[in-house]
Design a protein around this motif. Structure first.
Motif, PDB file in Angstrom:
ATOM      1  N   ARG A   3       8.804  22.036   1.366  1.00  0.00           N
ATOM      2  CA  ARG A   3       8.724  21.527   2.720  1.00  0.00           C
ATOM      3  C   ARG A   3       7.281  21.558   3.225  1.00  0.00           C
ATOM      4  N   ARG A   4       6.608  22.666   2.925  1.00  0.00           N
ATOM      5  CA  ARG A   4       5.236  22.826   3.346  1.00  0.00           C
ATOM      6  C   ARG A   4       4.346  21.799   2.653  1.00  0.00           C
ATOM      7  N   PHE A   5       4.622  21.601   1.369  1.00  0.00           N
ATOM      8  CA  PHE A   5       3.862  20.614   0.594  1.00  0.00           C
ATOM      9  C   PHE A   5       4.045  19.217   1.183  1.00  0.00           C
ATOM     10  N   LEU A   6       5.327  18.886   1.468  1.00  0.00           N
ATOM     11  CA  LEU A   6       5.628  17.573   2.033  1.00  0.00           C
ATOM     12  C   LEU A   6       4.950  17.401   3.390  1.00  0.00           C
ATOM     13  N   ASN A   8       2.241  18.887   4.503  1.00  0.00           N
ATOM     14  CA  ASN A   8       0.805  18.687   4.306  1.00  0.00           C
ATOM     15  C   ASN A   8       0.507  17.297   3.767  1.00  0.00           C
ATOM     16  N   PHE A   9       1.381  16.853   2.855  1.00  0.00           N
ATOM     17  CA  PHE A   9       1.179  15.555   2.235  1.00  0.00           C
ATOM     18  C   PHE A   9       1.293  14.432   3.265  1.00  0.00           C
ATOM     19  N   MET A  10       2.266  14.572   4.186  1.00  0.00           N
ATOM     20  CA  MET A  10       2.522  13.502   5.143  1.00  0.00           C
ATOM     21  C   MET A  10       1.566  13.530   6.342  1.00  0.00           C
ATOM     22  N   GLN A  11       0.762  14.585   6.453  1.00  0.00           N
ATOM     23  CA  GLN A  11      -0.206  14.659   7.549  1.00  0.00           C
ATOM     24  C   GLN A  11      -1.133  13.446   7.519  1.00  0.00           C
ATOM     25  N   GLY A  12      -1.202  12.761   8.647  1.00  0.00           N
ATOM     26  CA  GLY A  12      -2.123  11.636   8.742  1.00  0.00           C
ATOM     27  C   GLY A  12      -1.669  10.401   8.001  1.00  0.00           C
ATOM     28  N   ARG A  13      -0.421  10.430   7.528  1.00  0.00           N
ATOM     29  CA  ARG A  13       0.108   9.242   6.857  1.00  0.00           C
ATOM     30  C   ARG A  13       1.151   8.572   7.742  1.00  0.00           C
TER      31      ARG A  13
END
Ligand SMILES: [Zn+2]
Length: 134
Positions: A3-6, A8-13
């Motif tokens: 969840r944390r990875f997702l 971070n990944f979706m930040q700014g997208r």
């Protein structure tokens, strides 16, 4: 962890929006069509792959401003169609209790209870009177 990875990944997208949802529906339609034999099915398979790539590109895009503009354009173009669909759904859900008429003068949608026989209907907006069978 995932969840944390997702997150971070979706930040700014861009993420999912209405246009993405619409492309997903298209993808499913072409996915079904891709089971057809011959060249047509093959072309549909290619379209499915293209749409999946397009969807992920949109979801992961960092140019959020441009993507949101595309989404706004899509919403503006389909506004009347989406209103009609919503209208249809509402009318369909009330079809047993009400009959719907459109005023011939101002095109306002009027709701009349069913089973009252032939009625003189008065438009609530412009006052025009016309008869209809309920
Ligand atoms: Zn009217």
């Amino acid at each position: 962890m995932i969840r944390r990875f997702l997150y971070n990944f979706m930040q700014g997208r861009n993420g999912f929006d209405d246009l993405t949802r619409f492309v997903w529906i298209l993808t499913i339609v072409f996915l079904v069509l891709s089971f057809l034999p011959g060249l047509f099915g093959f072309v549909c398979t290619l379209i499915v792959f293209a749409l999946i790539v397009y969807t992920w590109w949109r979801v992961c895009s960092r140019n959020v401003y441009k993507r949101s503009q595309e989404n706004a354009r899509y919403l503006a173009r389909t506004a009347s169609l989406r209103t009609k669909l919503r209208d249809f759904r509402i009318r369909f859900s009330m079809r047993k209790e009400y009959k719907f008429f459109t005023c011939p003068t101002c095109h306002t949608r009027l709701r009349v209870p069913r089973g009252k026989g032939k009625l003189q209907i008065t438009c609530s907006k412009c006052g025009n009177r016309f008869s209809g069978k309920t």
